[in-house]
Write a protein that holds these residues in place. Structure first.
Motif, PDB file in Angstrom:
ATOM      1  N   ASN A 215       0.821  -1.205   0.000  1.00 45.98           N
ATOM      2  CA  ASN A 215       0.000   0.000   0.000  1.00 45.98           C
ATOM      3  C   ASN A 215       0.857   1.258   0.000  1.00 45.98           C
ATOM      4  O   ASN A 215       0.451   2.288  -0.549  1.00 45.98           O
ATOM      5  N   ARG A 216       2.021   1.170   0.605  1.00 45.38           N
ATOM      6  CA  ARG A 216       2.915   2.328   0.596  1.00 45.38           C
ATOM      7  C   ARG A 216       3.477   2.561  -0.808  1.00 45.38           C
ATOM      8  O   ARG A 216       3.552   3.691  -1.281  1.00 45.38           O
ATOM      9  N   PHE A 217       3.864   1.478  -1.479  1.00 45.28           N
ATOM     10  CA  PHE A 217       4.425   1.575  -2.827  1.00 45.28           C
ATOM     11  C   PHE A 217       3.522   0.790  -3.774  1.00 45.28           C
ATOM     12  O   PHE A 217       3.667  -0.427  -3.934  1.00 45.28           O
ATOM     13  N   LEU A 221       1.700  -3.649  -6.361  1.00 47.93           N
ATOM     14  CA  LEU A 221       0.399  -4.287  -6.568  1.00 47.93           C
ATOM     15  C   LEU A 221       0.157  -4.638  -8.029  1.00 47.93           C
ATOM     16  O   LEU A 221      -0.815  -5.313  -8.358  1.00 47.93           O
ATOM     17  N   THR A 222       1.027  -4.170  -8.915  1.00 46.32           N
ATOM     18  CA  THR A 222       0.861  -4.423 -10.334  1.00 46.32           C
ATOM     19  C   THR A 222       2.114  -5.084 -10.895  1.00 46.32           C
ATOM     20  O   THR A 222       3.112  -5.261 -10.201  1.00 46.32           O
ATOM     21  N   GLU A 223       2.048  -5.416 -12.152  1.00 47.95           N
ATOM     22  CA  GLU A 223       3.183  -6.050 -12.824  1.00 47.95           C
ATOM     23  C   GLU A 223       4.239  -5.015 -13.186  1.00 47.95           C
ATOM     24  O   GLU A 223       3.930  -3.968 -13.759  1.00 47.95           O
ATOM     25  N   PHE A 224       5.488  -5.294 -12.820  1.00 49.58           N
ATOM     26  CA  PHE A 224       6.580  -4.404 -13.211  1.00 49.58           C
ATOM     27  C   PHE A 224       6.793  -4.500 -14.727  1.00 49.58           C
ATOM     28  O   PHE A 224       6.771  -5.591 -15.291  1.00 49.58           O
TER      29      PHE A 224
END
Length: 291
Positions: A215-217, A221-224
């Protein structure tokens, strides 16, 4: 003397050239704003996940490697990528100062006491009770099972060699060993039920740690969309920044959505690995003596 037709042709050519010049894009340069003056304190914190004082601390910590990122607004994507790589390398130079297991027995005892206050589970080392990341392995692909990563890690070797006096807690995807306890699949006594409750509540710390980190970064949460080498570097760098944020007491609104007991009602899953006989025996003794 130029003919009338030639003059008309020249005028037509000039008209065409003027039309081309009128549609030709004029190169412009984006204005580079200073985010410290551009945003309010709250806007700055939401956008960069650190307060202004926190970013100033990072700038002092990592030194000149961060100077070129101070005016990142207005840079091209290629320039931003270059900045990210350079800053990530500077962050990784400090990784052993901020991502580390307890260095001595006294630090281990303090950590185990902190976890014991959560649910009465003694001699546990997971993440820190303040949700710091103490060990990170980023060179495996996401499809690799957690148990394989542990089995081939230096952390497992350290526990087997007796370097650490505490224990790890894992879900049923791991094998139960003398240094890694898993929940009981079918508890039949009150002591076993209390053990499972304490296990889940204590291990919930690492689940909360992951949630706070992601949640901070939000990129976690998604694909790099970077190459594998850069991705591994960025993950470790973000783990280090997460630990620094905790040390600086950097809070943000996303933390409010992380509940401490959200996993307590989830039953253990069927084991994916065979428990060791010694691990099961040690676990049974601990259950009998402590619960």
């Amino acid at each position: 003397m130029m003919s009338i037709r030639s003059i008309e042709e020249v005028e037509q050519i000039n008209n065409i050239i003027n039309q081309i010049d009128g549609t030709r894009k004029v190169k412009t340069f984006k204005k580079r704003e200073n985010p410290f003056s551009l945003y309010s304190d709250e806007e700055f914190r939401i956008k960069y996940r650190f307060s202004k004082d926190g970013v100033r601390f990072l700038n002092e910590l990592f030194g000149s490697s961060l100077t070129m990122s101070k005016h990142i607004h207005g840079l091209t994507q290629q320039s931003v990528t270059t900045v990210c790589r350079r800053v990530a390398r500077a962050i990784l130079d400090k990784r052993f100062n901020y991502i580390k297991m307890p260095n001595n027995l006294n630090e281990q005892l303090i950590m185990m006491q902190e976890f014991e206050t959560l649910a009465g589970f003694k001699n546990v080392v997971v993440c820190s009770a303040s949700l710091k990341i103490m060990n990170v392995v980023a060179h495996w692909r996401g499809s690799t099972h957690d148990s394989r990563i542990l089995n081939e890690s230096l952390l497992k070797e350290s526990f087997e060699n007796g370097q650490y006096h505490g224990r790890l807690l894992g879900d049923s995807g791991y094998a139960c060993t003398p240094y890694l306890f898993t929940p009981l699949l079918n508890p039949t006594t009150r002591k076993e039920e209390l053990y499972n409750y304490a296990h889940i509540r204590t291990r919930n710390s690492i689940e909360r740690c992951f949630r706070v980190w992601k949640n901070r970064f939000r990129c976690l949460l998604t694909e790099f969309r970077t190459n594998l080498e850069n991705t591994k570097m960025y993950i470790v760098a973000l783990a280090l920044l997460h630990n620094i944020a905790i040390e600086l007491n950097e809070h943000f609104a996303d933390n409010e959505h992380v509940t401490e007991n959200e996993h307590l009602s989830q039953p253990p899953i069927a084991p994916l690995q065979q428990n060791t006989l010694r691990g099961s025996a040690v676990r049974a003794i601990i259950i009998e003596e402590n619960f």
